[in-house]
Structure formats: C-alpha cells, structure tokens
Write a protein that holds these residues in place. Structure first.
Motif, PDB file in Angstrom:
ATOM      1  N   UNK A 365       0.936  -0.998   0.017  1.00 38.95           N
ATOM      2  CA  UNK A 365      -0.081  -0.002  -0.026  1.00 38.95           C
ATOM      3  C   UNK A 365       0.843   1.334  -0.074  1.00 38.95           C
ATOM      4  N   UNK A 366       1.929   1.268   0.686  1.00 38.88           N
ATOM      5  CA  UNK A 366       2.801   2.485   0.867  1.00 38.88           C
ATOM      6  C   UNK A 366       3.462   2.695  -0.535  1.00 38.88           C
ATOM      7  N   UNK A 367       3.460   2.023  -1.408  1.00 39.61           N
ATOM      8  CA  UNK A 367       4.464   2.069  -2.629  1.00 39.61           C
ATOM      9  C   UNK A 367       3.429   3.013  -3.491  1.00 39.61           C
ATOM     10  N   UNK A 368       2.216   2.689  -3.261  1.00 41.87           N
ATOM     11  CA  UNK A 368       1.074   3.577  -4.145  1.00 41.87           C
ATOM     12  C   UNK A 368       0.801   4.936  -3.677  1.00 41.87           C
ATOM     13  N   UNK A 369       1.715   5.815  -3.897  1.00 46.56           N
ATOM     14  CA  UNK A 369       1.779   6.925  -3.076  1.00 46.56           C
ATOM     15  C   UNK A 369       2.058   8.046  -4.384  1.00 46.56           C
ATOM     16  N   UNK A 370       1.434   9.361  -4.083  1.00 44.81           N
ATOM     17  CA  UNK A 370       1.692  10.060  -5.371  1.00 44.81           C
ATOM     18  C   UNK A 370       3.320  10.518  -5.443  1.00 44.81           C
ATOM     19  N   UNK A 371       3.956  10.814  -4.319  1.00 41.47           N
ATOM     20  CA  UNK A 371       5.332  11.152  -4.482  1.00 41.47           C
ATOM     21  C   UNK A 371       6.276  10.293  -5.047  1.00 41.47           C
ATOM     22  N   UNK A 372       5.942   8.695  -4.615  1.00 43.76           N
ATOM     23  CA  UNK A 372       6.600   7.653  -5.296  1.00 43.76           C
ATOM     24  C   UNK A 372       6.251   7.413  -6.760  1.00 43.76           C
ATOM     25  N   UNK A 373       5.220   7.540  -7.247  1.00 42.14           N
ATOM     26  CA  UNK A 373       4.866   7.539  -8.610  1.00 42.14           C
ATOM     27  C   UNK A 373       5.373   8.526  -9.369  1.00 42.14           C
ATOM     28  N   UNK A 374       5.250   9.844  -8.669  1.00 42.98           N
ATOM     29  CA  UNK A 374       6.127  10.979  -9.512  1.00 42.98           C
ATOM     30  C   UNK A 374       7.338  10.786  -9.611  1.00 42.98           C
ATOM     31  N   UNK A 375       8.221   9.991  -8.526  1.00 42.08           N
ATOM     32  CA  UNK A 375       9.698   9.735  -8.776  1.00 42.08           C
ATOM     33  C   UNK A 375       9.776   8.875  -9.893  1.00 42.08           C
ATOM     34  N   UNK A 376       8.980   7.683  -9.878  1.00 42.32           N
ATOM     35  CA  UNK A 376       9.094   6.806 -10.883  1.00 42.32           C
ATOM     36  C   UNK A 376       8.957   7.508 -12.288  1.00 42.32           C
ATOM     37  N   UNK A 377       8.127   8.337 -12.570  1.00 42.06           N
ATOM     38  CA  UNK A 377       7.726   9.030 -13.782  1.00 42.06           C
ATOM     39  C   UNK A 377       9.243   9.871 -14.083  1.00 42.06           C
ATOM     40  N   UNK A 378       9.637  10.415 -13.150  1.00 41.42           N
ATOM     41  CA  UNK A 378      10.673  11.490 -13.353  1.00 41.42           C
ATOM     42  C   UNK A 378      12.179  10.973 -13.868  1.00 41.42           C
ATOM     43  N   UNK A 379      12.409   9.558 -13.536  1.00 40.72           N
ATOM     44  CA  UNK A 379      13.491   8.742 -13.905  1.00 40.72           C
ATOM     45  C   UNK A 379      13.372   7.911 -14.949  1.00 40.72           C
ATOM     46  N   UNK A 380      12.035   7.834 -15.624  1.00 38.78           N
ATOM     47  CA  UNK A 380      11.811   7.219 -16.931  1.00 38.78           C
ATOM     48  C   UNK A 380      12.342   8.050 -18.020  1.00 38.78           C
ATOM     49  N   UNK A 381      12.635   7.543 -19.215  1.00 38.28           N
ATOM     50  CA  UNK A 381      13.081   8.386 -20.542  1.00 38.28           C
ATOM     51  C   UNK A 381      11.573   8.879 -21.012  1.00 38.28           C
ATOM     52  N   UNK A 382      11.642   9.693 -22.004  1.00 38.35           N
ATOM     53  CA  UNK A 382      10.386  10.437 -22.425  1.00 38.35           C
ATOM     54  C   UNK A 382       9.368   9.227 -22.908  1.00 38.35           C
ATOM     55  N   UNK A 383       9.853   7.999 -23.702  1.00 33.24           N
ATOM     56  CA  UNK A 383       8.942   6.997 -24.128  1.00 33.24           C
ATOM     57  C   UNK A 383       8.804   5.860 -23.057  1.00 33.24           C
ATOM     58  N   UNK A 384       9.464   6.021 -21.995  1.00 31.59           N
ATOM     59  CA  UNK A 384       9.311   5.089 -20.793  1.00 31.59           C
ATOM     60  C   UNK A 384       8.079   4.636 -20.396  1.00 31.59           C
ATOM     61  N   UNK A 385       7.807   3.479 -19.802  1.00 30.70           N
ATOM     62  CA  UNK A 385       6.684   2.774 -19.173  1.00 30.70           C
ATOM     63  C   UNK A 385       6.850   2.373 -17.670  1.00 30.70           C
ATOM     64  N   UNK A 386       6.217   2.249 -16.883  1.00 33.35           N
ATOM     65  CA  UNK A 386       5.994   1.983 -15.334  1.00 33.35           C
ATOM     66  C   UNK A 386       5.280   0.747 -15.358  1.00 33.35           C
TER      67      UNK A 386
END
Length: 462
Positions: A365-386
C-alpha cells in the motif's frame, strides 16, 4: 492440556486453535500415533439479510495431504488463513492431519503424491463424529449431521526442499525442486522460492533441466543424485510473461535505441530469484538494475536460480521506493547507479505487501503514493513505461489504484493475466508517436519469439 469442547459452539472471528489427539483409527493415510487438529474461524462476518436470527455458519473440514504436513500452508496459522479465504462462504475450516515432522539439519524432505484415494474416503467417514463435535451446534438445528470435506489439489507431483533459511526482511524462506503436471506431453520440473509469511504464494519459479540425462523416464525429484540447472531462457511464473509483454508499447523507441548502438535500460524493483532480471538481459538485450530489500534473498538467487552480476546486470540491496526517490533527486542510490539522461526505458515492480490482514498481496500500500509514482515518472525516459504487478483484493480497490496512477501518468494500460488474481498495470511517461514501423521492428520480432504473442495482443488502454 485438555480442550474444553464447548469453545467450538460459536464462531469467533479470527480465532485459531491447534492441538493433537491420539489417532482414533491408524490407517495407510494417517498412520502416526498422534494427529493434529487445527481450527480457524474466518475473520470475515457473513452477510445476514434476516436480522431476526443469525445465519447458520458454513463449516468444512480438510484432511491434510499425506507427506505435506510440514508445508507452511498446512502447518501455520497464516497458511490456514490463506486456505480458508479461498472459500468465500466458509466461516470455519477444520484441518486434520498427521503431526508435522521437524527435519533435523542436513535431512531432506521429499514429498510424492499418494495414489490411494480409497483410504482417504474411508478416513473421512471415520473422522465424521470428530468433525461434528468441533462444529457449532447451530449447524445441526435441522438434524442435518453433515459437514463437507474439502480436498486440496495442486499441480505438484513430487517435491524436495533444498534449503531453508532466514532473511532479515522477508523472514523464513525455502527453496524447493518440484515436478508438476505438464500441460502437454513430457515432464515438467521447476525450482521455487517461497516465503513463510505468504505460504500459498510462489515468490519465484523457474524451469529446471536435469544435468547429463539421456531420458526423463529415469528422473525423479530427490532420486539418483540427479542435479538440475535453471533454464534462464523461458519465463514460467504466471505474471512475468505479461509484464514483459508490456514492452510492446515501446517497441519503436527500444528499436531506435538498439539501432543507435545502445542497450535499452530496465530498473527491476523486487529481484526475488532473479528470473525477470536474467530474462531481460539474456533474451532481450537489456542493461538491468535490480533492487532487492533482503540480502539473503540475493544469496539464494545466486546459489539456486542462476542470478549473475555482470557487465549488463547490476543488483543492489535496498528499498525500491527510496531508491527511486533518491534517483529522482540526482543522488547515487546504490553503488554505481545514478540517474542519467535518457532515463530508464522501463521500470518493473514485483513487490508484495506481506500483510494478509488487508487482503492486498501486491503492491504494498505504501508504494502507491503520489510522491513515489512521481519519482518513478521522473526517472523514465520520454517514451518510458512503468509496469507493476497487482493482486487487488477487490474491484473497488483496483479502481482506486487506477485513479492514483492516472493522476500522475497521462496514459494507462492493463493486461489481464487470466488467472483471476493478477493484473498488470502499464503507465506511460508521455504519449508518443512511433517512428519505426512494426514490420521493420526487429525488437518486436524478438519479443514475440521470446514470449507468448497473445499477451502482447491483449494490452488494453484504460
């Protein structure tokens, strides 16, 4: 210690009790002098449409499969709970089996599926009075003295425990080799990693092949000193193939990277036995960073599952959420791993909650937080997927999960694994157009050869 049988007259949510009694009728199925009785009442309250009287509780019994008495599924309260929760209408489950045998250091634990079904049927008739005595009296108000016996069936034909050990984070775990029922002609051998805290879940599963054997007819798990090697070229764990199939969404960008002489980059949170990490590197040519919270799990992965650190695989011990947030801030998250431009082509998350009380198995449950998801998006390349494996306890929870993702990512897709439990969520960092046609895309051709194309074709936008 004597047991007051009156305590079984009513259902008490989450109440668990186990004890041993002399075997009333030793036979070929239950031959031990003592038998173990374990009783668990469901934590869930049954619906009561009529407020005038409480509903009659549903009670069932199960005889523990012979030679599997020490399996965590049958010998622990958490395993008992997982069994009970697979039957939504059962309020009390009574387990009856031989007393578990504690194996000493260096001893092996081999299971072979028994074939004698007549002995089991006769045993259930013998145990009927005992089961009735352990059931609430309200169950028999209509003088219907019947309690159904449930049967436990899985695909395991035989098994051998290779090692039990304890990790600082995951707790007790075991590695076992098993022979399973094959869906086609031939025989199927697997190696599994299981955690005691989630007894009914297989954390890692890989195909194994016997060394220097000319035919499989003579092969037995635990027999003839035959050793097995992991087959790293195929994924057998039910949800890993659809996780890898998600790469079809970014096949064009990966092909562009390969054509420019670069390897695509993957970040895997939750290494386990390393099946996914190894497959991405060996079969699809990825440069992979794996993060595992428990160092003992990595030791087991290297010893039994073929995990190898090398030029294109780097595995480190740490917390996946913390690592992503540190990378997003530009810090070195573990030795030699820093956020670079471009970022990761894919982040794959395979983490379970380890908490049976809320019914959520994956993700934590603690993984699905906005700050965690935002961090994931920021370290992806432009075409990246999570990409994340989910096992939601309810549709409403899954819809809430989807909403949380859609607040951070512009596009969201899913793959239904088809087992009624797992769904793969795939979030895109940015909407992007393809510049390489599918017919020219060698990566997509390689992907389709490496895994089932059916999952690639079942990706659905939410």
């Amino acid at each position: 210690m004597a047991v007051d049988i009156s305590i079984f007259d009513t259902i008490r949510p989450s109440h668990f009790l186990s004890f041993t009694i002399p075997n009333p009728n030793p036979n070929s199925f239950l031959s031990s002098p003592l038998i173990r009785i374990a009783i668990l009442d469901s934590p869930l309250h049954p619906a009561n449409p009529s407020f005038s009287s409480p509903p009659t509780p549903n009670v069932a019994a199960m005889v523990v499969p012979k030679h599997r008495e020490s399996d965590w599924l049958f010998s622990t309260e958490s395993g008992h709970l997982q069994l009970l929760l697979t039957y939504s209408n059962i309020q009390r489950l009574i387990l009856i089996g031989q007393q578990p045998v504690v194996n000493g250091p260096g001893s092996s634990s081999i299971y072979r599926r028994p074939i004698d079904s007549d002995s089991l049927n006769n045993l259930e008739m013998t145990l009927k009075p005992l089961v009735i005595a352990l059931s609430p009296k309200i169950c028999f108000k209509n003088r219907n003295l019947e309690v159904p016996f449930l049967s436990y069936e899985d695909s395991v034909i035989s098994s051998l425990i290779l090692e039990k050990c304890i990790g600082n984070f995951v707790g007790e775990m075991l590695v076992e080799d098993v022979e399973t029922e094959a869906s086609s002609q031939g025989r199927e051998f697997r190696r599994r990693l299981r955690f005691k805290r989630m007894p009914n879940l297989i954390q890692t599963e890989v195909r194994i092949v016997p060394q220097t054997v000319f035919g499989l007819d003579s092969v037995e798990i635990g027999g003839n000193n035959i050793e097995f090697n992991p087959d790293l070229g195929v994924l057998v764990h039910v949800y890993l193939v659809p996780m890898v199939a998600s790469l079809a969404l970014i096949g064009s960008s990966i092909e562009e990277r390969v054509q420019s002489g670069l390897r695509p980059k993957a970040l895997c949170l939750g290494v386990g036995g390393g099946a996914l990490v190894g497959f991405l590197k060996t079969q699809l040519g990825f440069q992979v960073v794996g993060v595992e919270v428990d160092e003992e799990v990595l030791r087991v992965a290297r010893k039994y599952f073929g995990l190898e650190d090398g030029d294109f695989i780097r595995v480190c011990v740490g917390d996946g959420m913390e690592l992503m947030q540190r990378l997003a801030c530009g810090d070195s998250a573990c030795e030699g791993v820093v956020h670079s431009d471009p970022g990761f082509d894919v982040i794959m998350v395979d983490l379970d909650s380890g908490d049976l009380r809320n019914g959520v198995s994956a993700p934590p449950l603690e993984f699905v937080r906005k700050d965690v998801l935002s961090a994931a998006r920021s370290i992806l390349c432009e075409s990246g997927i999570f990409v994340i494996n989910t096992m939601p306890p309810s549709r409403s929870f899954y819809e809430l999960l989807i909403h949380d993702f859609q607040e951070v990512f512009p596009e969201l897709y899913e793959i239904d694994v088809g087992n009624g439990e797992n769904f793969i969520l795939i979030a895109k960092a940015l909407p992007n157009a393809s510049s390489v046609s599918d017919c020219e895309n060698k990566f997509l051709q390689k992907l389709r050869l490496a895994i089932s194309g059916a999952y690639m074709d079942s990706i659905k936008r939410i």
